[in-house]
Design a protein around this motif. Sequence first.
Motif, PDB file in Angstrom:
ATOM      1  N   ILE A 103       0.714  -1.196  -0.362  1.00 56.96           N
ATOM      2  CA  ILE A 103       0.179   0.386  -0.231  1.00 56.96           C
ATOM      3  C   ILE A 103       0.996   0.931   0.253  1.00 56.96           C
ATOM      4  CG2 ILE A 103      -2.072  -1.327   1.381  1.00 56.96           C
ATOM      5  CD1 ILE A 103      -1.240   0.227   4.309  1.00 56.96           C
ATOM      6  N   TRP A 104       2.023   1.132   0.385  1.00 57.97           N
ATOM      7  CA  TRP A 104       2.818   2.623   0.139  1.00 57.97           C
ATOM      8  C   TRP A 104       3.154   2.450  -0.558  1.00 57.97           C
ATOM      9  CZ3 TRP A 104       4.073  -2.272   2.236  1.00 57.97           C
ATOM     10  CH2 TRP A 104       5.523  -3.567   1.362  1.00 57.97           C
ATOM     11  N   LEU A 105       2.944   2.703  -1.668  1.00 53.66           N
ATOM     12  CA  LEU A 105       3.883   3.036  -3.544  1.00 53.66           C
ATOM     13  C   LEU A 105       2.126   3.515  -3.795  1.00 53.66           C
ATOM     14  CD1 LEU A 105       4.919  -0.541  -4.419  1.00 53.66           C
ATOM     15  CD2 LEU A 105       6.463   1.866  -3.900  1.00 53.66           C
ATOM     16  N   ASP A 106       1.383   3.480  -2.931  1.00 53.80           N
ATOM     17  CA  ASP A 106       0.139   4.154  -3.899  1.00 53.80           C
ATOM     18  C   ASP A 106       0.413   5.446  -2.557  1.00 53.80           C
ATOM     19  OD1 ASP A 106      -2.286   5.809  -3.761  1.00 53.80           O
ATOM     20  OD2 ASP A 106      -3.197   4.122  -4.180  1.00 53.80           O
ATOM     21  N   PRO A 107       0.512   6.688  -3.074  1.00 53.37           N
ATOM     22  CA  PRO A 107       0.344   8.355  -2.405  1.00 53.37           C
ATOM     23  C   PRO A 107      -1.424   8.441  -1.433  1.00 53.37           C
ATOM     24  CG  PRO A 107       1.270   8.781  -4.672  1.00 53.37           C
ATOM     25  CD  PRO A 107       0.281   6.793  -4.797  1.00 53.37           C
TER      26      PRO A 107
ATOM     27  N   SER B 205      -0.239  17.945   7.604  1.00 49.75           N
ATOM     28  CA  SER B 205      -0.542  18.834   6.667  1.00 49.75           C
ATOM     29  C   SER B 205       0.190  19.144   5.795  1.00 49.75           C
ATOM     30  CB  SER B 205      -1.038  20.213   7.525  1.00 49.75           C
ATOM     31  OG  SER B 205      -1.691  20.577   5.980  1.00 49.75           O
ATOM     32  N   ILE B 206       1.527  19.616   6.144  1.00 54.01           N
ATOM     33  CA  ILE B 206       2.837  18.930   5.400  1.00 54.01           C
ATOM     34  C   ILE B 206       2.984  17.886   4.209  1.00 54.01           C
ATOM     35  CG2 ILE B 206       5.000  19.225   5.335  1.00 54.01           C
ATOM     36  CD1 ILE B 206       5.028  21.269   7.573  1.00 54.01           C
ATOM     37  N   TYR B 207       2.642  17.208   5.090  1.00 52.77           N
ATOM     38  CA  TYR B 207       3.266  16.123   4.026  1.00 52.77           C
ATOM     39  C   TYR B 207       1.291  15.273   3.511  1.00 52.77           C
ATOM     40  CZ  TYR B 207       8.051  15.062   5.989  1.00 52.77           C
ATOM     41  OH  TYR B 207       9.054  15.315   5.865  1.00 52.77           O
ATOM     42  N   GLU B 208       0.727  15.852   4.199  1.00 58.96           N
ATOM     43  CA  GLU B 208      -0.944  15.496   2.688  1.00 58.96           C
ATOM     44  C   GLU B 208      -0.853  16.324   1.861  1.00 58.96           C
ATOM     45  OE1 GLU B 208      -5.154  14.574   4.310  1.00 58.96           O
ATOM     46  OE2 GLU B 208      -4.372  17.026   3.961  1.00 58.96           O
TER      47      GLU B 208
ATOM     48  N   LEU C 206       2.489  14.321  -4.789  1.00 58.78           N
ATOM     49  CA  LEU C 206       2.891  13.386  -6.055  1.00 58.78           C
ATOM     50  C   LEU C 206       1.697  13.335  -6.201  1.00 58.78           C
ATOM     51  CD1 LEU C 206       5.085  11.973  -5.999  1.00 58.78           C
ATOM     52  CD2 LEU C 206       4.624  10.244  -3.943  1.00 58.78           C
ATOM     53  N   ASP C 207       0.169  12.866  -5.741  1.00 55.32           N
ATOM     54  CA  ASP C 207      -0.242  12.216  -6.961  1.00 55.32           C
ATOM     55  C   ASP C 207      -0.596  12.472  -7.819  1.00 55.32           C
ATOM     56  OD1 ASP C 207      -3.282  10.065  -7.421  1.00 55.32           O
ATOM     57  OD2 ASP C 207      -4.016  11.948  -6.875  1.00 55.32           O
ATOM     58  N   ASN C 208      -0.491  13.659  -7.969  1.00 57.08           N
ATOM     59  CA  ASN C 208      -1.066  14.426  -9.469  1.00 57.08           C
ATOM     60  C   ASN C 208       0.380  14.594 -10.321  1.00 57.08           C
ATOM     61  OD1 ASN C 208      -2.687  16.931 -10.874  1.00 57.08           O
ATOM     62  ND2 ASN C 208      -1.070  18.121  -9.806  1.00 57.08           N
ATOM     63  N   SER C 209       0.927  13.964  -9.680  1.00 56.38           N
ATOM     64  CA  SER C 209       2.507  14.011 -11.101  1.00 56.38           C
ATOM     65  C   SER C 209       1.893  12.836 -11.332  1.00 56.38           C
ATOM     66  CB  SER C 209       4.073  13.848 -10.212  1.00 56.38           C
ATOM     67  OG  SER C 209       4.244  14.769  -9.798  1.00 56.38           O
ATOM     68  N   TYR C 210       1.282  11.700 -10.672  1.00 54.59           N
ATOM     69  CA  TYR C 210       1.457  10.707 -11.260  1.00 54.59           C
ATOM     70  C   TYR C 210       0.080  10.425 -12.278  1.00 54.59           C
ATOM     71  CZ  TYR C 210       5.165   7.352  -8.792  1.00 54.59           C
ATOM     72  OH  TYR C 210       5.654   6.607  -8.308  1.00 54.59           O
ATOM     73  N   ARG C 211      -0.549  11.539 -11.561  1.00 54.18           N
ATOM     74  CA  ARG C 211      -2.155  11.233 -12.842  1.00 54.18           C
ATOM     75  C   ARG C 211      -1.577  11.980 -14.570  1.00 54.18           C
ATOM     76  NH1 ARG C 211      -6.408   9.463 -10.341  1.00 54.18           N
ATOM     77  NH2 ARG C 211      -6.805   9.448  -7.868  1.00 54.18           N
ATOM     78  N   GLN C 212      -1.049  13.326 -13.899  1.00 50.12           N
ATOM     79  CA  GLN C 212      -0.307  13.666 -15.180  1.00 50.12           C
ATOM     80  C   GLN C 212       0.237  12.476 -15.830  1.00 50.12           C
ATOM     81  OE1 GLN C 212       0.487  17.852 -14.238  1.00 50.12           O
ATOM     82  NE2 GLN C 212      -1.395  18.332 -14.009  1.00 50.12           N
ATOM     83  N   GLY C 213       0.947  12.264 -15.175  1.00 54.16           N
ATOM     84  CA  GLY C 213       2.726  11.689 -16.421  1.00 54.16           C
ATOM     85  C   GLY C 213       2.422  10.853 -16.754  1.00 54.16           C
ATOM     86  N   LEU C 214       0.487   9.351 -15.956  1.00 55.02           N
ATOM     87  CA  LEU C 214       0.641   8.416 -16.825  1.00 55.02           C
ATOM     88  C   LEU C 214      -1.038   8.643 -17.818  1.00 55.02           C
ATOM     89  CD1 LEU C 214       1.075   5.840 -13.676  1.00 55.02           C
ATOM     90  CD2 LEU C 214       2.794   6.757 -15.816  1.00 55.02           C
ATOM     91  N   SER C 215      -0.875   9.870 -17.894  1.00 53.07           N
ATOM     92  CA  SER C 215      -2.533   9.809 -18.971  1.00 53.07           C
ATOM     93  C   SER C 215      -2.533   9.982 -20.326  1.00 53.07           C
ATOM     94  CB  SER C 215      -3.211  11.389 -17.460  1.00 53.07           C
ATOM     95  OG  SER C 215      -2.327  12.760 -18.480  1.00 53.07           O
ATOM     96  N   ASN C 216      -1.414   9.740 -20.433  1.00 52.71           N
ATOM     97  CA  ASN C 216      -1.041   9.938 -21.982  1.00 52.71           C
ATOM     98  C   ASN C 216       0.061   9.008 -22.470  1.00 52.71           C
ATOM     99  OD1 ASN C 216      -1.448  10.815 -24.601  1.00 52.71           O
ATOM    100  ND2 ASN C 216      -0.131  12.668 -24.602  1.00 52.71           N
ATOM    101  N   CYS C 217      -0.591   7.430 -22.856  1.00 51.12           N
ATOM    102  CA  CYS C 217       0.587   6.735 -22.346  1.00 51.12           C
ATOM    103  C   CYS C 217      -0.323   6.012 -23.656  1.00 51.12           C
ATOM    104  CB  CYS C 217       0.741   5.646 -21.579  1.00 51.12           C
ATOM    105  SG  CYS C 217       0.839   6.942 -19.987  1.00 51.12           S
ATOM    106  N   SER C 218       1.205   5.284 -24.661  1.00 53.41           N
ATOM    107  CA  SER C 218       0.747   4.925 -25.840  1.00 53.41           C
ATOM    108  C   SER C 218       0.296   2.802 -25.543  1.00 53.41           C
ATOM    109  CB  SER C 218       1.983   4.451 -26.773  1.00 53.41           C
ATOM    110  OG  SER C 218       2.394   5.880 -26.944  1.00 53.41           O
TER     111      SER C 218
ATOM    112  N   MET D 199       9.971   7.932  -5.444  1.00 54.68           N
ATOM    113  CA  MET D 199       8.389   7.581  -5.523  1.00 54.68           C
ATOM    114  C   MET D 199       8.423   8.473  -7.304  1.00 54.68           C
ATOM    115  SD  MET D 199       6.701   5.399  -4.449  1.00 54.68           S
ATOM    116  CE  MET D 199       4.966   6.031  -5.193  1.00 54.68           C
ATOM    117  N   ASN D 200       9.199   9.573  -7.022  1.00 56.38           N
ATOM    118  CA  ASN D 200       9.659  10.454  -8.575  1.00 56.38           C
ATOM    119  C   ASN D 200      10.040   9.278  -9.676  1.00 56.38           C
ATOM    120  OD1 ASN D 200       7.834  12.906  -8.385  1.00 56.38           O
ATOM    121  ND2 ASN D 200       9.114  13.320  -7.082  1.00 56.38           N
ATOM    122  N   GLU D 201      11.538   8.838  -8.857  1.00 58.70           N
ATOM    123  CA  GLU D 201      12.614   8.164 -10.056  1.00 58.70           C
ATOM    124  C   GLU D 201      11.088   6.865 -10.713  1.00 58.70           C
ATOM    125  OE1 GLU D 201      15.069   8.596 -11.343  1.00 58.70           O
ATOM    126  OE2 GLU D 201      15.507  10.263 -10.846  1.00 58.70           O
TER     127      GLU D 201
END
Length: 294
Positions: free
Chosen positions: A130-134, A164-167, A173-185, A280-282
């Motif tokens: 579960i820790w791999l899911d932001p 609050s800081i880490y949330e 991070l979740d937003n980065s994943y959503r954007q980064g994986l939104s347009n894939c072949s 996680m960004n890597e």
Amino acid sequence: MKRNIIFLFLICFMIVFSSCSQKPEKISKSIVVYTSLYPLAEFTKWIIPEAQVESVMPQGVDPHNFEPSLKDIQKLYRANMIVYLGNTDIDRWIDKIKDELTQKGVKVVRLQDSIQFKKYSSGNEIDPHIWLDPILTAEIIKVIKNAATEITPEKKDLYEKNFSIYETKLKELDNSYRQGLSNCSLKDVIITHEFLNYLSSRYGFTSYFIVHEPEQEPSLKRIKKLKDLMKQSSIEYIVSEPEGERIAKALSEETAAKILTFNTLHRADTQHRLDYFQIMNENLKTLKTALKCH
């Protein structure tokens, strides 16, 4: 059977030991916390930076094969708080002593009591990753924050601030994943063992594993099935955790696919000393390459 007998012996010994001894003295200046594995220790430090936090699992040990020693069990009885997953192959051994620990005044935080876990693709075994899911990591630190507040209510404001800081960082991070994986072949990714169920479900792709657990040997039938899938879908990469390289090579040699490294955070990154967010960004970069994202 032998493993269970040994563990039951250790439990019986500890019950006798703890019953004959005084209630362990707690360190008043800081909270002593033990976690079952590395990422939970990392998350606990976010919320309780002044705490003495340690993972019971030694560095370099595969968590799927970890067996606690008597010394490991004794540590838990000296803690203020213990954080673990629950009924998973990684740390279900703590379930067997949690009632005894609670009676001794230890705050036992069993994440499975508060967070909905998934099951592996086959059978009833719980998937621990579960820790791999932001988003689920945000739930984890909320549980830790609430437990810490129960122990030291006078520090509630500090814990709330840290949460609050880490949330916020986890939402980013979740937003980065959503954007980064939104347009894939591609929508399919090949992985060594079954560790991407939470991420694939969250971000809309499908993972196909070579083996269920890292110590297993890939079957010829499974290799053929994955070879056909890779050819049909033009999959050029295999995503492997560091300890799964041998498994990845078994398929790579059959397909000429390149191997990409994914850090499952089973262990601390002592080589590069990257934190959770850097790792996680890597990992996101790895998935974007494997899925041919634009």
